[in-house]
Enzyme design. Structure first.
Site, short mmCIF file in Angstrom:
data_model
loop_
_atom_site.label_atom_id
_atom_site.label_comp_id
_atom_site.label_asym_id
_atom_site.label_seq_id
_atom_site.Cartn_x
_atom_site.Cartn_y
_atom_site.Cartn_z
NE ARG A 196 -11.45 3.81 -3.96
CZ ARG A 196 -11.07 4.58 -2.94
NH1 ARG A 196 -10.79 4.02 -1.77
NH2 ARG A 196 -10.96 5.89 -3.08
CG ASP A 224 -2.26 0.68 0.97
OD1 ASP A 224 -2.22 1.79 0.42
OD2 ASP A 224 -3.32 0.14 1.35
CD GLU A 284 -13.05 6.45 -5.90
OE1 GLU A 284 -12.93 5.20 -5.93
OE2 GLU A 284 -12.19 7.20 -5.42
CG HIS A 316 -5.72 -4.63 1.64
ND1 HIS A 316 -4.47 -4.20 1.99
CD2 HIS A 316 -6.44 -3.50 1.38
CE1 HIS A 316 -4.42 -2.88 1.94
NE2 HIS A 316 -5.61 -2.43 1.57
CG ASP A 350 -11.17 1.42 1.61
OD1 ASP A 350 -10.42 0.61 1.04
OD2 ASP A 350 -10.99 2.65 1.56
CG ASP A 378 -7.15 3.21 -3.50
OD1 ASP A 378 -8.38 3.17 -3.71
OD2 ASP A 378 -6.66 3.28 -2.37
#
Length: 906
Positions: free
Chosen positions: A578, A382, A499, A652, A594, A496
């Protein structure tokens, strides 16, 4: 229509009853057929609807005339829109409500009229007009209708503004060249008011009927309603819900958003597609896809009916006729694109966490997994691997040994994936920052309307955002990846925060007060503003404003990433994104975000997995054991068992939680997790073949039971079980503290995968033993599935001989297949670099349908046959005697022969 049954209880005279009902019917017809009698003149004035017209509309068919959130709708507000106001029988819904609308459209509310229709080579065109403006600004009074009979099972409808070009979603869709010759649908057009009715020709079932509510087409408010064929609706991602959507006043908002999976909230992706089962348990299904990327609400109500309410673009939609559910998905993917064939190691076990702290700590986890001989194909990092959270860097102190760790992974047949966020730091660190400097020079960043770079805030602090709608940005992205790969030879990308997410609303300097920022209608997005925790809607991208492009951001970044990896590595790209949009499966897989370490999150992950298989993104899974909050040992064991059957399997967790890799738990728990991962590895040949079918035919990999048993209505709501392909049923434990699970078995013969014990079901629920170390698997009759001896990586496992498991039907037959290639080359199917073997049982035979050098690596070591009723006295393999075992209580035949170990040439 209301019935007259209440009237008959009061009035006994039959003639009077007929008279009353007849008058009522005439009034209703008058209001439906003669809207011009209720509208004003050309000045746009309208008379209020008559009370009797309002009263005939059943609650289930009341379409909301005042959908704005945060407004307490009064009679005065409602009637200002010339709509009906009747308090529903239930209590008033709260603001942001879901419930029977108190303000709704009366019959004959002014809408468009169809004034002309002309035949074309592909279908029909028509002109729609209306004379009375609505209560939303910038009404478009003349529209162009286009009906395209593209294939026998696909109808396309476009409603556009003929006077001005409007935004259209920039993804490639097929263009029909000739009209369907024998369409499975018929289309009826209503002139006054305008509406479209689509029926299935074989049954007459109505699949679409837009006459149920008025059509709206304003600059920033487009609304289309239709009846639904039944209450069984699926798709409409991305939302946290059951697999089968609730149609009781359920509003699903679509606008890509960074938020942990939460009910009644717009999540990471936007997929305006649904699959609907037809009424009556016929097994037939159809699909509907609205090609639109603007913020929207999709309202389901118990009519059953649906309303699409979007704030931009055009109305461009498809109807897919199936007739079975699987065919609907295949037809949808013919439009948006089949998913890519994944690289083989993508189907292994992935391990990650936010908070390893150093490359040596990460490396220690990998070594510990090896010591326990637990399968692991991929190690991830990450954002903590980065230097000051800067993309394309690694911490020179804590992660100084990262290149050495990656080299070690490769030497053990393992792979490395790291995270990348789109936000590029706009604050110059000492010595400069090439990604930002070069990005400014090439002009790759999203701007404000005045031309200045839009600055938001993400992990590194102040950030700019690449415009992936620009090919220049794709080249810049490739250059950055190549420069970093020269230092750390990573194998795949985890994209990630795309959006795109920002920690401030809009930008650090705010957003202009414009119609794009504050549209006349705002769908029910989290935060109430289009710019909430993302970029200004008015921000400028090369293709269009962010208002139109926002929900496409993750798709376009995935496209840029997949292209770059293929170009850089010369192999299939591995990308997990994502944020997603239709056609995403061509470029990436998806994880479900998440989630939390809760039992409910484990359960809802099945619905998410099944939904994304419907949406053409079969490489999907949830964070095993949960991402946030501390997991429990029992939960992690059960989740690892379920996760072993996600198409994409990754463990994860978050930085502030304890480790949750298998060795972090007790020996018993670690052993149970190891066994489930070894089981997954053994089934790799089956899983890989299923992905081939997804890539070439648009099939699902993880599959709802209703796909295989569409006439069994009891399967329609099942989302606690699922299938791999058509034959392997998974029944996981999803509740704490139990040693059993109840599963539904559709009608037929089923075999316990481990023992061969048979279950003959009439279509019933059965209680199954499920101790902590066990996940229930059952094989449907008539299957042959290829498996392999498992090992710690798929690189090793895939070189092992096959073991074939056959589950015989009542007549002793079964069948299956195997697709095999080198696992990583691009377009092996398209370039004939693969082997395809079909297995058939009466006498067990195999046929190589497509031969290639890969076939020389396929050997069969053993075979098992479930359902052999009579103990054989002799077993022959290629005309030679073979050793075998037979256990009557398990009805299982095991065959082992050196003859089976020869390379598979026939």
């Amino acid at each position: 229509r209301p019935s007259c049954s209440a009237t008959t209880a009061l009035i006994s005279l039959g003639s009077l009853l007929l008279l009353v009902c007849g008058l009522w019917l005439l009034v209703t017809i008058f209001w439906l057929q003669a809207p011009s009698n209720r509208t004003g003149g050309g000045d746009g004035s309208r008379a209020l609807p008559e009370p009797q017209a309002c009263g005939v509309v059943p609650e289930a068919w009341r379409f909301d005339c005042y959908p704005e959130r945060g407004v307490v709708v009064t009679r005065e507000l409602c009637e200002a829109r010339n709509c009906c106001f009747i308090p529903a029988s239930s209590s008033p819904p709260a603001p942001g409500r879901n419930g029977v609308p108190w303000c709704f459209y009366p019959p004959g509310f002014p809408s468009y009229s169809l004034v002309s229709v002309n035949a074309t080579d592909l279908g029909q065109t028509g002109t729609l007009v209306k004379t009375v403006k609505t209560y939303y600004p910038k009404d478009i009074l003349t529209l162009q209708l286009e009906l395209l009979y593209e294939t026998d099972n696909r109808l396309r409808v476009r409603i556009t503004d003929p006077s001005e070009s409007r935004f259209e979603v920039p993804i490639a869709v097929p263009k029909a060249t000739e009209k369907a010759s024998s369409p499975a649908y018929s289309v009826e057009l209503s002139n006054e008011p305008f509406g479209i009715i689509v029926k299935r020709t074989s049954t007459g079932a109505v699949l679409l009927n837009t006459t149920v509510a008025p059509l709206f087409y304003c600059d920033q408010f487009l609304q289309l309603s239709s009846s639904l064929s039944s209450q069984y609706i699926y798709g409409l991602g991305e939302h946290r819900s059951s697999f089968l959507h609730d149609i009781h006043w359920n509003t699903l908002t679509m606008w890509a958003r960074d938020v942990a999976p939460t009910e009644l909230t717009n999540l990471y992706g936007v997929h305006p597609f649904y699959l609907a089962m037809d009424e009556g348990g016929t097994g037939t299904a159809h699909g509907f896809f609205l090609l639109n990327s603007n913020a929207m609400d999709v309202v389901l109500q118990p009519g059953p009916a649906i309303t699409w309410r979007t704030i931009g673009g055009i109305l461009d939609f498809y109807v897919f006729l199936g007739p079975d559910p699987a065919s609907v998905i295949g037809q949808y993917l013919e439009v948006v694109g089949y998913p890519a064939m994944p690289v083989y190691w993508a189907l292994g076990y992935h391990l990650c966490r936010w908070g390893y702290g150093s490359s040596n700590a990460t490396w220690d986890v990998v070594k510990n997994m090896r010591n326990y001989r637990i399968p692991q194909d991929v190690q991830w990092n990450d954002i903590d691997y980065m230097d000051r959270s800067l993309d394309f860097t690694f911490d020179p102190t804590a992660f100084s040994t990262l290149p050495d760790m990656v080299k070690d992974l490769h030497s053990h047949g393992q792979r490395y994936v790291m995270i990348l966020d789109p936000g590029i730091s706009s604050v110059q660190p000492e010595g400069g920052y090439w990604p930002y400097d070069e990005g400014l020079r090439r002009g790759v960043f999203i701007n404000h309307t005045d031309g200045s770079t839009l600055i938001g805030k993400v992990w590194p602090g102040l950030t700019s955002f690449p415009d992936f709608s620009d090919d220049v940005t794709h080249e810049w992205w490739y250059d950055n990846l190549k420069r970093f790969h020269d230092k750390v030879p990573f194998d795949g990308l985890w994209i990630d925060m795309n959006e795109p997410s920002s920690f401030v609303d809009g930008s650090t300097v705010g957003c202009p007060d414009t119609e794009l920022e504050n549209p006349p209608y705002t769908p029910g997005i989290l935060g109430g503003l289009l710019r909430a925790k993302t970029l200004c809607a008015s921000a400028v991208q090369k293709t269009s404003s962010h208002y139109n492009m926002h929900s496409l951001y993750g798709l376009l970044e995935a496209k840029a990433s997949a292209r770059a990896l293929k170009r850089m590595l010369g192999k299939r790209a591995f990308v997990i994104s994502r944020s997603t949009f239709p056609s995403q499966g061509q470029y990436s897989g998806h994880w479900l975000g998440d989630n939390r370490s809760h039992w409910k999150d484990m359960y809802t992950s099945i619905a998410g997995m099944l939904t994304f298989n419907l949406l053409g993104v079969p490489l999907v899974g949830a964070d095993v054991c949960g991402f946030s909050e501390q997991t429990e040992e029992e939960l992690c064991v059960r989740w690892t068992q379920l996760g072993a059957f996600y198409p994409f399997t990754r463990n994860h967790n978050s930085i502030d939680q304890k480790p949750q890799d298998p060795p972090a738990f007790s020996p018993a728990a670690c052993s149970a997790m190891k066994q489930s991962l070894l089981l997954r590895s053994s089934l790799f040949p089956l899983l890989y073949t299923l992905f081939h079918r997804a890539h070439t035919h648009g099939h699902t990999v993880a599959r709802p039971l209703l796909f295989e048993f569409p006439k069994d209505v009891r399967t329609y709501g099942i989302d606690r079980q699922f299938l791999w392909g058509k034959s392997l049923m998974v029944t996981p434990v999803l509740d704490p503290g139990v040693d059993y699970v109840v599963g539904y078995f559709p009608q037929g013969l089923w075999y316990d995968y481990y023992t061969g014990d048979s279950i003959r079901s009439k279509g019933e629920e059965l209680r199954l033993k499920a101790p902590l170390e066990h996940i229930n698997l059952h094989l449907r009759e008539g299957a042959v599935i290829p498996t392999q001896r498992p090992n710690t990586t798929l690189f090793v496992s895939s070189g092992q001989p096959l073991h074939l498991v056959s589950s015989l039907s009542e007549d002793g037959s079964a069948g299956g297949e195997l697709f095999w290639d080198d696992g990583e080359s691009i377009d092996t199917f398209e370039t004939d670099q693969y082997a395809h073997v079909v297995f058939t049982v009466n006498t067990m035979t195999s046929e190589v349908l497509h031969d290639h050098v890969e076939a020389s690596y396929i050997t069969v070591e053993t075979a098992s046959f479930y359902g052999v009723k009579v103990e054989p006295t002799r077993v022959m393999v290629n005309s030679h005697d073979a050793a075998f075992t037979y256990r009557a209580n398990q009805v299982r035949l095991g065959v082992r022969s050196q003859r089976l170990s020869q390379p598979y040439s026939q």
